[in-house]
Design an enzyme around this catalytic site. Structure first.
Site, PDB file in Angstrom:
ATOM      1  N   ALA A  33       0.858  -1.191   0.000  1.00 57.72           N
ATOM      2  CA  ALA A  33       0.000   0.000   0.000  1.00 57.72           C
ATOM      3  C   ALA A  33       0.890   1.235   0.000  1.00 57.72           C
ATOM      4  O   ALA A  33       2.077   1.150  -0.321  1.00 57.72           O
ATOM      5  CB  ALA A  33      -0.939  -0.020   1.200  1.00 57.72           C
ATOM      6  N   ASN A  34       0.349   2.391   0.313  1.00 59.45           N
ATOM      7  CA  ASN A  34       1.148   3.628   0.367  1.00 59.45           C
ATOM      8  C   ASN A  34       0.548   4.570   1.400  1.00 59.45           C
ATOM      9  O   ASN A  34      -0.466   4.263   2.018  1.00 59.45           O
ATOM     10  CB  ASN A  34       1.229   4.266  -1.029  1.00 59.45           C
ATOM     11  CG  ASN A  34      -0.135   4.621  -1.565  1.00 59.45           C
ATOM     12  OD1 ASN A  34      -0.818   5.485  -1.020  1.00 59.45           O
ATOM     13  ND2 ASN A  34      -0.560   3.950  -2.624  1.00 59.45           N
ATOM     14  N   HIS A  35       1.170   5.735   1.557  1.00 65.22           N
ATOM     15  CA  HIS A  35       0.815   6.652   2.651  1.00 65.22           C
ATOM     16  C   HIS A  35      -0.375   7.562   2.346  1.00 65.22           C
ATOM     17  O   HIS A  35      -0.651   8.465   3.135  1.00 65.22           O
ATOM     18  CB  HIS A  35       2.013   7.536   3.000  1.00 65.22           C
ATOM     19  CG  HIS A  35       3.096   6.817   3.741  1.00 65.22           C
ATOM     20  ND1 HIS A  35       2.889   6.194   4.948  1.00 65.22           N
ATOM     21  CD2 HIS A  35       4.398   6.613   3.447  1.00 65.22           C
ATOM     22  CE1 HIS A  35       4.018   5.645   5.361  1.00 65.22           C
ATOM     23  NE2 HIS A  35       4.947   5.882   4.455  1.00 65.22           N
TER      24      HIS A  35
END
Ligand code: CTP
Ligand code: CA
Length: 225
Positions: A33-35
């Site tokens: 995933a990512n921020h």
């Protein structure tokens, strides 16, 4: 008697917005995933609804409430996001604010990957579909297609390249390097990149960026974009 609310500038319009990260499974307990917090995309959906539009918000997993008056479709993976966007069409405008994971694991392991004693597993990755580029080039392309470009360097050069590569009408470019505080933060400093050139906005709250962008969308649709 209550007065009827003023008809908003986007009354009768359908606006599609993507927001948040996507989550790509590695195995049943792990993911890529990512921020992305979803704050900017959700603010755009809320502002479009406040302007009178019917809004479909396709969102990855975020720690935000569904905005009032918005149809929210919750998805996890990029492929689910693409399918949900296609199902939501037609739309008068689409705003692709999501931070879509560029890659997913080629083969979901099915069961939890175990340590074997022979070192870490090699995860083969494959590229996810580009949702913005796909819809921008589809037969049911909305008349106004807006993308984002989250960059950590060479912001305007990358954004100009993306405008062409993805076939959209407008790119909202921003600097998301850790020093900027944009990722997860409340503020944003964006540059609007279009065929007409670059328009840089000052540092604003994400809500204010959303309101201004919605005003821009209403103006362009009014011109018969
Ligand atoms: N986007 C998308 N689907 C993807 C990747 C990106 O719809 N699979 C959209 C994003 O929502 C954004 C725009 O494309 O509106 C630009 O995303 P970005 O990650 O900046 O561009 P990429 O083409 O993925 O290039 P890179 O990450 O290498 O900079
Ligand atoms: Ca990307």
């Amino acid at each position: 008697a209550q007065l009827a609310p003023e008809p908003g500038p986007l009354k009768g319009r359908h606006i599609l917005v993507t927001s948040g990260p996507t989550r790509e499974p590695i195995d049943p307990v792990r993911y890529i995933a990512n921020h992305s917090s979803g704050k900017q995309g959700h603010a755009i959906a809320a502002a479009a609804a406040a302007a009178g539009a019917r809004v479909t918000l396709v969102s990855g997993p975020v720690r935000l409430d569904d905005p009032d008056g918005v149809d929210v479709v919750h998805i996890e993976t990029a492929r689910e996001m693409l399918a949900a966007c296609e199902a939501a069409l037609p739309a008068d405008a689409a705003v692709f604010a999501a931070a879509v994971a560029d890659w997913r694991v080629a083969r979901d392991a099915g069961q939890k990957i175990k340590k074997t004693g022979d070192g870490p597993p090699a995860l083969a990755l494959v590229e996810n579909p580009d949702i913005l580029a796909t819809i921008s080039r589809s037969i049911s392309r909305p008349p106004l297609v807006i993308g984002f470009a989250a960059e950590t360097e060479h912001v305007l050069d990358h954004a100009k390249a993306k405008l062409k590569r993805k076939g959209c009408d407008l790119i909202v470019a921003n600097d998301v390097s850790p020093e900027s505080g944009v990722m997860g933060g409340e503020r944003n400093r964006v540059h609007l990149v279009s065929a007409a050139g670059v328009e840089s906005w000052p540092d604003l709250s994400k809500d204010e960026v959303a309101r201004r962008l919605v005003a821009r969308i209403a103006a362009q649709l009014g011109e018969g974009a």
